[in-house]
Design an enzyme around this catalytic site. Structure first.
Site, mmCIF file in Angstrom:
data_model
loop_
_atom_site.group_PDB
_atom_site.id
_atom_site.type_symbol
_atom_site.label_atom_id
_atom_site.label_comp_id
_atom_site.label_asym_id
_atom_site.label_seq_id
_atom_site.Cartn_x
_atom_site.Cartn_y
_atom_site.Cartn_z
ATOM 1 N N SER A 125 -83.043 -17.363 -58.260
ATOM 2 C CA SER A 125 -82.335 -16.414 -59.116
ATOM 3 C C SER A 125 -82.373 -15.000 -58.551
ATOM 4 C CB SER A 125 -82.966 -16.414 -60.509
ATOM 5 O OG SER A 125 -82.470 -15.353 -61.301
ATOM 6 N N TYR A 149 -76.388 -12.633 -59.603
ATOM 7 C CA TYR A 149 -75.872 -11.883 -60.736
ATOM 8 C C TYR A 149 -75.086 -10.710 -60.174
ATOM 9 C CZ TYR A 149 -78.540 -14.284 -64.380
ATOM 10 O OH TYR A 149 -79.036 -15.219 -65.256
ATOM 11 N N THR A 175 -73.038 -16.467 -60.957
ATOM 12 C CA THR A 175 -73.065 -16.719 -62.400
ATOM 13 C C THR A 175 -72.046 -15.818 -63.073
ATOM 14 O OG1 THR A 175 -75.372 -17.431 -62.415
ATOM 15 C CG2 THR A 175 -74.477 -16.603 -64.481
ATOM 16 N N LYS A 254 -70.783 -20.458 -61.532
ATOM 17 C CA LYS A 254 -71.594 -21.115 -62.556
ATOM 18 C C LYS A 254 -71.276 -20.502 -63.919
ATOM 19 C CE LYS A 254 -76.470 -21.826 -63.840
ATOM 20 N NZ LYS A 254 -76.520 -20.969 -65.053
ATOM 21 N N HIS A 278 -75.175 -21.765 -69.845
ATOM 22 C CA HIS A 278 -76.428 -21.019 -69.681
ATOM 23 C C HIS A 278 -77.525 -21.584 -70.585
ATOM 24 C CE1 HIS A 278 -77.120 -17.245 -67.322
ATOM 25 N NE2 HIS A 278 -78.303 -17.336 -67.892
#
Length: 381
Positions: A125, A149, A175, A254, A278
């Site tokens: 992440s 992100y 994402t 995603k 999510h």
């Protein structure tokens, strides 16, 4: 997986493992509840709003039943798949989950080591508690992706993507469902924010572009800069082209739930889709991922890899998701519960159980390979 002596394997697991560690995800969750404070546990286990989507992600799997096929000689099974020209042991991935040190001090390093040992791809992440370079180091040559992100400062996004490529990550997962933060009642009640605690700063504090934006490189300044940049309501399909300029790696998006968005993904040259809500942590009342999957699979029609997360808990769930059109699945909360209870060993145990459970479910469905899993073995209840 080739069938050897499964009765012996089962006997060994029952006698060695089950006395010390949980087997079911429900038991892992109960033990995680016992070892974690309210804030971290609710952050991991909870969803947004009234948590209807969180529940629906699981309920959706119960609306499909497997119809086993008999007398098909399932002696020689294989769980392997190929994705982006990479042979993978199973279609199971560890989903990108940030700030894993709230569950265990070793955080992502423990999860990444367990994934590498199990031959399971790890998705790191952006808001991990350890940098993407540290995660890569403990994984060695093991297969891994980097989840991005998007930042309102696009040069920060470009910098992180370049770092991931340099560090041996094999794909970028953008994402797209976090343009705003989900309304998480549990976190409000607990007054808990791990990002505010500085738990997810590792990739930012090691990024030269991000740090160049700070008057002083301190955790406090970094938190404020992250909060200013990480929520991005202006994100749109044209941003894929910018991302493409900065990496040669496959780009997956995603957070896709609508078939029209799947069409747009194809039109904009996306290399893969992860059907995800999510884990019920963003929009409450959203469609479950398993219910969204068939229509998206029809649009994609095998042109690019299609993965699914949110709600997968058992080997039978994996069979159902693949039979409905997914090429692979990702798990999140299950491995975090294992991490909380027993660190790296806990993640290893969760993966080991899920992989063996999937193997058994596939065999009992009458299937020898992933290619055998299709809608014909399912009934809608």
């Amino acid at each position: 997986m080739t069938k050897t002596n499964e009765e012996s394997l089962l006997f060994t697991r029952v006698n060695k493992d089950t006395q010390a560690l949980p087997i079911s995800i429900e038991d892992w969750e109960k033990q995680a509840r016992e070892v974690l404070p309210d804030g971290p546990f609710d952050y991991v286990a909870g969803g947004s709003g009234a948590e209807e989507t969180l529940v629906e992600n699981r309920t959706a799997f119960s609306r499909w039943a497997i119809i086993p096929r008999m007398m098909r000689d399932v002696t020689n099974r294989t769980l392997g798949i190929s994705m982006y020209n990479q042979a993978l042991r199973t279609p199971i991935f560890l989903a990108p989950v940030g700030m894993q040190t709230i569950s265990h001090p070793d955080g992502e390093l423990a999860s990444a080591r367990a994934a590498a040992a199990a031959g399971v791809p790890f998705v790191a992440s952006t808001v991990s508690a350890h940098s993407l370079e540290q995660i890569a180091e403990v994984m060695g040559d093991a297969y891994r992706w980097f989840q991005l992100y998007w930042s309102n400062d696009r040069e920060v996004s470009a910098s992180m993507v370049r770092r991931a490529e340099k560090s041996g990550y094999s794909a970028i997962v953008l994402t797209v469902d976090t343009v705003m933060l989900g309304w998480k009642r549990r976190d409000f009640r607990n007054g808990y924010s791990p990002l505010r605690e500085g738990r997810g700063l590792a990739n930012y504090l090691t990024d030269p572009v991000f740090c160049s934006r700070l008057p002083d490189v301190t955790p406090e300044n970094a938190v404020e800069e992250v909060l200013k940049n990480i929520y991005h309501p202006a994100l749109n399909w044209n941003d894929i082209a910018f991302l493409r300029e900065h990496t040669h790696l496959p780009i997956l998006v995603k957070g896709i739930l609508h078939p029209d968005d799947a069409r747009l993904a194809l039109e904009h040259g996306v290399d893969g889709i992860i059907v995800s809500n999510h884990g019920g942590r963003q929009m409450d009342g959203a469609i479950s991922t398993l219910d969204a999957l068939p229509a998206i699979a029809e649009v994609i029609a095998g042109k690019i890899p299609l993965l699914l997360d949110s709600g997968v808990r058992t080997g039978a769930d994996v069979v159902k998701a693949i039979a409905l059109g997914a090429n692979a699945i990702l798990i999140g909360r299950p491995f975090l519960y294992g991490l909380a209870v027993a660190g790296e060993q806990g993640v290893t145990s969760v993966l080991d159980t899920l992989i063996h459970e999937f193997d058994v479910a596939m065999a009992l469905s009458g299937s020898n390979s992933i290619a055998d899993l299709n809608r014909s073995i399912l009934a809608r209840l």
